[in-house]
Design an enzyme around this catalytic site. Structure first.
Site, PDB file in Angstrom:
ATOM      1  N   ASP A   1       3.109   8.719   4.586  1.00 20.14           N
ATOM      2  CA  ASP A   1       1.672   8.492   4.745  1.00 20.14           C
ATOM      3  C   ASP A   1       0.939   9.749   5.197  1.00 20.14           C
ATOM      4  O   ASP A   1      -0.074  10.144   4.633  1.00 20.14           O
ATOM      5  CB  ASP A   1       1.421   7.366   5.762  1.00 20.14           C
ATOM      6  CG  ASP A   1       2.032   6.067   5.307  1.00 20.14           C
ATOM      7  OD1 ASP A   1       2.471   5.994   4.143  1.00 20.14           O
ATOM      8  OD2 ASP A   1       2.083   5.127   6.119  1.00 20.14           O
TER       9      ASP A   1
ATOM     10  N   SER B   1      -4.529  -2.543   6.361  1.00 11.05           N
ATOM     11  CA  SER B   1      -4.162  -3.202   5.099  1.00 11.05           C
ATOM     12  C   SER B   1      -3.198  -2.358   4.278  1.00 11.05           C
ATOM     13  O   SER B   1      -3.007  -2.596   3.095  1.00 11.05           O
ATOM     14  CB  SER B   1      -5.409  -3.528   4.293  1.00 11.05           C
ATOM     15  OG  SER B   1      -6.100  -2.351   4.022  1.00 11.05           O
TER      16      SER B   1
HETATM   17  P1  ADP Z   1      -3.254   1.057   8.288  1.00 13.28           P
HETATM   18  O1  ADP Z   1      -2.763   2.422   8.647  1.00 13.28           O
HETATM   19  O2  ADP Z   1      -2.444   0.378   7.273  1.00 13.28           O
HETATM   20  O3  ADP Z   1      -4.718   1.023   7.942  1.00 13.28           O
HETATM   21  P2  ADP Z   1      -2.658   0.542  11.065  1.00 13.28           P
HETATM   22  O4  ADP Z   1      -2.576  -0.703  11.840  1.00 13.28           O
HETATM   23  O5  ADP Z   1      -1.487   1.442  11.014  1.00 13.28           O
HETATM   24  O6  ADP Z   1      -3.112   0.131   9.580  1.00 13.28           O
HETATM   25  O7  ADP Z   1      -3.886   1.411  11.597  1.00 13.28           O
HETATM   26  C1  ADP Z   1      -5.173   0.845  11.806  1.00 13.28           C
HETATM   27  C2  ADP Z   1      -5.717   1.338  13.130  1.00 13.28           C
HETATM   28  O8  ADP Z   1      -6.060   2.761  13.022  1.00 13.28           O
HETATM   29  C3  ADP Z   1      -7.024   0.689  13.523  1.00 13.28           C
HETATM   30  O9  ADP Z   1      -6.797  -0.554  14.167  1.00 13.28           O
HETATM   31  C4  ADP Z   1      -7.617   1.734  14.468  1.00 13.28           C
HETATM   32  O10 ADP Z   1      -7.016   1.671  15.740  1.00 13.28           O
HETATM   33  C5  ADP Z   1      -7.196   3.040  13.812  1.00 13.28           C
HETATM   34  N1  ADP Z   1      -8.276   3.500  12.911  1.00 13.28           N
HETATM   35  C6  ADP Z   1      -8.247   3.598  11.578  1.00 13.28           C
HETATM   36  N2  ADP Z   1      -9.447   4.004  11.078  1.00 13.28           N
HETATM   37  C7  ADP Z   1     -10.262   4.155  12.139  1.00 13.28           C
HETATM   38  C8  ADP Z   1     -11.633   4.530  12.320  1.00 13.28           C
HETATM   39  N3  ADP Z   1     -12.406   4.842  11.280  1.00 13.28           N
HETATM   40  N4  ADP Z   1     -12.124   4.579  13.574  1.00 13.28           N
HETATM   41  C9  ADP Z   1     -11.327   4.279  14.631  1.00 13.28           C
HETATM   42  N5  ADP Z   1     -10.055   3.919  14.530  1.00 13.28           N
HETATM   43  C10 ADP Z   1      -9.513   3.846  13.307  1.00 13.28           C
END
Ligand code: ADP
Ligand code: MG
Length: 402
Positions: free
Chosen positions: A179, A126
């Site tokens: 970021d 998000s």
């Molecule tokens: P944003 O960085 O905006 O939240 P992204 O699509 O770049 O969105 O990253 C989200 C992805 O990062 C998730 O789909 C997952 O693969 C990984 N991720 C983020 N937080 C976690 C978590 N707590 N455990 C495992 N993977 C995570």
């Protein structure tokens, strides 16, 4: 709701014993300065109290055994330091593995694998940078666990750059440095005024008096975001090339608004002109917003946020009906200093500055109008401004609610 201890979860998944260590890295929200970071401009993000936790233990082989409490359906994922698949990993472990791969690419040798447990409370996907949070988290874990291969000498800024390299090359998302830098360097109750051209920065106190930061997740999936993001990058490059025929600059944000207005007629294409205009004006707005905050002028800061949103909507065209509705409805509420989309746009989140006594009515009013118009709900977070990446001293204290 169960209050669960992360250490117990780790022991449950991977067994007891050994030296289990814990780390935390926040998510981030960019207060102002959008789409300036790949144009060598200013950004102004702060860390959140929401973030990602990692518990890890060194192994005596080269295996990587990883589990995320946020992706329970994936179960325990097993691989090794000898199994990196650039651009084709299929699950969340591509982020920690990408960081390990990036370190090896940069000449650091990893000798042993890890058991890794991850848990985060940043809404994923998000625009609050849960991916950068996970990358930098992996970086600080590796720095702490390695004592003689050079990794232990890396600074947080080095780790941020490794995280960005992993996201660009291993995961395949062409993001700028904001970021990873923000989540690495964040400081409780401060935002980071970062010059992305040379990574110089200063901390600015987020003293909002009787106002708070409210983040709204539109819950709109950012399906278009990656292709449009790359399109905007390329449009900015084309505009820069034209402007460079008039003035010797290395990036769009080296131009002041006055410089830009003097030479802008070299760009004949209206779309390219609008993209460049947003970038140059947004950079100047970011500087002015920082000055406003330093002068405790929350209302001026909010006004610049509103202008930022209009520019992202009309000139840079990265908002969409969901984000525009949230900002428009926020503008109708009492006690709102300002509101704008934050992150890459097309979905994701807005950030607003709302007076304490109006937060409940703000959430009620914007929430209702959004659901009526868009057909599904938005989620609201009253954000705390939190610390950057760090080791956790007392693992017994780390809990999560299930
Ligand atoms: P944003 O960085 O905006 O939240 P992204 O699509 O770049 O969105 O990253 C989200 C992805 O990062 C998730 O789909 C997952 O693969 C990984 N991720 C983020 N937080 C976690 C978590 N707590 N455990 C495992 N993977 C995570
Ligand atoms: Mg991300």
């Amino acid at each position: 709701m169960n209050h669960i201890n992360l250490l117990n979860e780790f022991v449950d998944k991977f067994g007891n014993g050994g030296d289990i260590r814990g780390y935390f890295t926040p998510g981030r929200v960019n207060l102002i300065g959008e789409y300036t970071d790949f144009n060598g401009g200013y950004v102004f993000p702060c860390g959140l109290t929401m973030g990602t936790y990692m518990l890890a233990r060194k192994r005596d082989d080269r295996k990587l055994i990883m589990y995320s409490l946020n992706f329970e359906n994936d179960g325990v994922i097993q691989s090794s330091l000898d199994e990196f698949e650039i651009g084709s990993e299929k699950n969340w472990t591509m982020y920690p593995k990408g960081v390990m791969w990036a370190l090896e690419e940069k000449g650091y040798q990893l000798d042993f694998g890890y058991d890794i447990l991850v848990y985060g409370n940043i809404p994923n996907g998000s625009g609050l940078s849960s991916s950068a949070s996970l990358e930098v988290l992996t970086g600080i874990m590796l720095k702490d666990m390695n004592s003689r291969n050079g990794i232990h000498e890396m600074t947080l800024a080095d780790i941020a750059l490794i995280g960005q390299y992993a996201e660009n090359k291993y995961v395949g998302v062409n993001c700028g440095i904001m970021d990873q830098f923000a989540v690495a360097m964040a400081k409780k109750d401060y935002a980071i005024f970062l010059d992305t051209n040379n990574l110089t920065y200063k901390y600015v106190p987020v003293k909002l008096g009787n106002y708070k930061i409210v983040i709204i997740s539109s819950n709109k999936k950012r399906s278009l975001a990656d292709s449009k993001y790359n399109e905007r990058r390329s449009e900015c490059e084309q505009a820069l090339a034209l402007l460079q025929t008039r003035k010797n600059v290395s990036c769009l944000c080296e131009l002041t608004v006055a410089d830009f207005n003097e030479i802008k007629d070299v760009i004949e294409d209206d779309v390219l002109l609008a993209r460049a205009k947003h970038t140059v004006y947004e950079n100047e707005r970011t500087k002015n917003a920082v000055t406003a905050l330093e002068n405790n002028d929350i209302l001026e800061f909010g006004k610049l946020m509103n202008e930022s949103h209009r520019s992202l909507r009309d000139d840079f065209e990265v908002t969409g009906i969901e984000l525009d509705t949230l900002v428009e409805e926020a503008g109708k509420c009492e006690g709102v200093a300002g509101s704008r989309m934050t992150g890459a746009g097309f979905g994701g989140c807005t950030v607003s500055i709302v007076r304490d006594d109006c937060i409940d009515s703000f959430i009620e009013q914007v929430g209702r109008a959004y659901e009526e118009k868009i057909g599904y709900r938005a989620d609201f977070y009253v954000a705390g401004v939190g610390d950057g990446a760090h080791k956790i001293d007392n693992l017994e204290e780390v809990h999560y609610d299930k």
